[in-house]
Design an enzyme around this catalytic site. Structure first.
Site: not given
Ligand code: UT7
Length: 320
Positions: A115, A247, A277
Site C-alpha cells: 500500500c 491510503h 482498499n
Molecule cells: O492497506 C493496509 C492494510 N489494511 C488495513 O489497514 C486494515 C486495518 N485493519 C482494519 O481495518 C480492521 O482491523 C478490520 C476492519 C480488519 C477489523 O475491524 P476491527 O474493528 O479491528 O475488528 P476486530 O478484528 O477487532 O474484531 C471485532 C469483532 C470480533 O468479534 P468478537 O471477538 O468481538 O466477538 C470479530 O470476530 O468483530 C468480528 N469480526 C467481524 N464480524 C462481522 C471480524 N471481522 C468481521 C466481519 N464481519 N467481517
C-alpha cells in the site's frame, strides 16, 4: 543554479465496472452490511473480471494521466508501476503498459511496497527528475487484489478492491511549486502482519493474510508521525495543509489520524466507501478524483500518506 523539483502534470484512474456490494458478501461469509459500514466505512468495491488484468487497468489510468498532462507517450523517460498483484512477473507490468501506450523510449519496471508502493514510486520518480536523469515519468499504482483474496476469510474479503491510478511527473518551473519533501520508511521485522506468500517456493497458500488490529494500530501511530515530521521539517503548521490524502484502508483509521492531529475530517478526502482498499492504487485514484472535481487550487499544500505491507510507510508534501 536553482535546484530542480518535480510536479504532477496530470492524473488518471481506471476502475473495473463490476460493483460488489456488502450485501453480496453477506452471502459468502458471516458478516453484515451494517458491520462492514460501521467498522470500515466501506459500502461497495470494484472487482476486475477474470481476464481484466492489472496492466490493462494501469494502461487506461496511464493514458488518461498523459491526456490530462498533454504529454505524448513517446516523451516518457520512465514508467514506474507500483503493485503487489502484477498480471505477470515477467514481463513486468510496466513493460506491458509501455506497449499499450506506445511509450517506446521509456525505461519500465514494477515496484512492490504494497500500500506504500505508489508513494515509493513517486519518491523514486522525483529523484530521477531532480537529478536531471528524466523529464517525464508516468507513475502508476494498480492492483487486482480480488484475485488473491480468500473469499472465506471475513477479516480480509470485506476490505479490498481492484483499480488503478496514475500521475505524470515532470520538471517544475519553480522549486517552491510541486513536490517539496518525502518522509518514508520500512520495518521488515513486522512483515508477517500483512502477507501474501503464495508465490514463494515454501508455501502454497496464495491468499492475502492480515492481522487487522496490528495493521490498524501501526497505521494510526505511523501516519501522524510522518505528517508531523514533514510539517515540522518544512516549517508548516498542520492547519496550513489544505488536504491530507491518506491510503484508503478504513474510515476509522482516517478518523483516528484526524483526531490525533486535532484536525477536521473535512481535510481528509475519502472514496473508500465506493472502492474499498485498493492498496497501491488508492492514493492516485483519490488524487485523480479530487483533481477532476476541481477541489485543488493552485498553490494549495497537500500531504499524501501511504502505509501497509512490509511493513512500509511513505508520505509526500507537495504544493499543487
Ligand atoms: O492497506 C493496509 C492494510 N489494511 C488495513 O489497514 C486494515 C486495518 N485493519 C482494519 O481495518 C480492521 O482491523 C478490520 C476492519 C480488519 C477489523 O475491524 P476491527 O474493528 O479491528 O475488528 P476486530 O478484528 O477487532 O474484531 C471485532 C469483532 C470480533 O468479534 P468478537 O471477538 O468481538 O466477538 C470479530 O470476530 O468483530 C468480528 N469480526 C467481524 N464480524 C462481522 C471480524 N471481522 C468481521 C466481519 N464481519 N467481517
Amino acid at each position: 543554479m536553482e535546484q530542480l523539483t518535480s510536479k504532477i502534470m496530470g492524473t488518471g484512474s481506471a476502475l473495473p465496472e463490476r460493483v460488489l456490494k456488502n450485501i453480496e458478501i453477506e452471502k459468502l461469509v458471516d458478516t453484515s452490511d451494517a458491520w462492514i459500514q460501521e467498522r470500515t466505512g466501506i459500502v461497495e468495491r470494484r472487482i476486475a473480471k477474470e481476464k481484466e488484468s492489472t496492466a490493462e487497468l494501469a494502461a487506461i489510468a496511464g493514458k488518461k494521466a498523459l491526456e490530462d498532462a498533454k504529454i505524448p507517450a513517446e516523451n516518457l523517460d520512465f514508467i514506474l508501476l507500483a503493485t503487489f498483484t502484477p498480471s505477470s512477473f515477467m514481463p513486468n507490468d510496466a513493460c506491458l503498459v509501455q506497449t499499450a501506450l506506445g511509450a517506446s523510449k521509456a525505461v519500465c519496471f514494477d515496484i512492490n511496497a504494497a500500500c506504500s508502493g505508489f508513494l515509493f514510486a513517486l519518491q523514486m520518480a522525483h529523484a530521477y527528475i531532480c537529478s536531471g536523469m528524466a523529464r517525464y515519468i508516468l507513475v502508476i499504482g494498480a492492483e487486482n487484489i480480488s484475485k488473491v483474496i480468500d473469499w472465506n476469510d471475513r477479516g480480509t474479503c470485506i476490505l479490498f478492491g481492484d483499480g488503478a491510478g496514475a500521475v505524470v511527473l515532470g520538471v517544475s518551473d519553480s522549486c517552491s511549486h510541486g513536490i517539496l519533501d518525502f518522509e518514508s520508511g520500512s520495518d521488515g521485522s513486522h512483515g508477517k502482519v500483512l502477507s501474501l506468500d503464495g508465490y514463494s517456493e515454501s508455501s502454497h497458500t496464495k491468499f492475502l493474510r492480515m492481522d487487522g488490529q496490528e495493521v490498524f494500530k501501526f497505521a494510526v501511530r505511523k501516519v501522524p508521525e510522518m505528517i508531523l515530521a514533514l510539517t515540522k521539517r518544512n516549517h508548516l503548521l498542520l492547519e496550513e495543509i489544505d488536504y491530507y490524502l491518506l491510503h484508503q484502508a478504513n474510515k476509522r483509521i482516517l478518523s483516528s489520524v484526524a483526531k490525533r492531529l486535532s484536525l477536521s475530517l473535512d481535510k481528509f478526502p475519502m472514496n473508500l466507501n465506493y472502492y474499498g482498499n485498493t492498496s497501491a492504487a488508492s492514493i492516485p485514484i483519490l488524487l485523480d478524483e479530487c483533481h477532476r472535481s476541481g477541489i485543488f487550487l493552485e498553490g494549495q499544500k497537500l500531504i499524501l500518506s501511504g502505509f501497509g505491507g512490509g511493513l512500509t510507510w511513505g508520505s509526500c508534501l507537495l504544493s499543487w
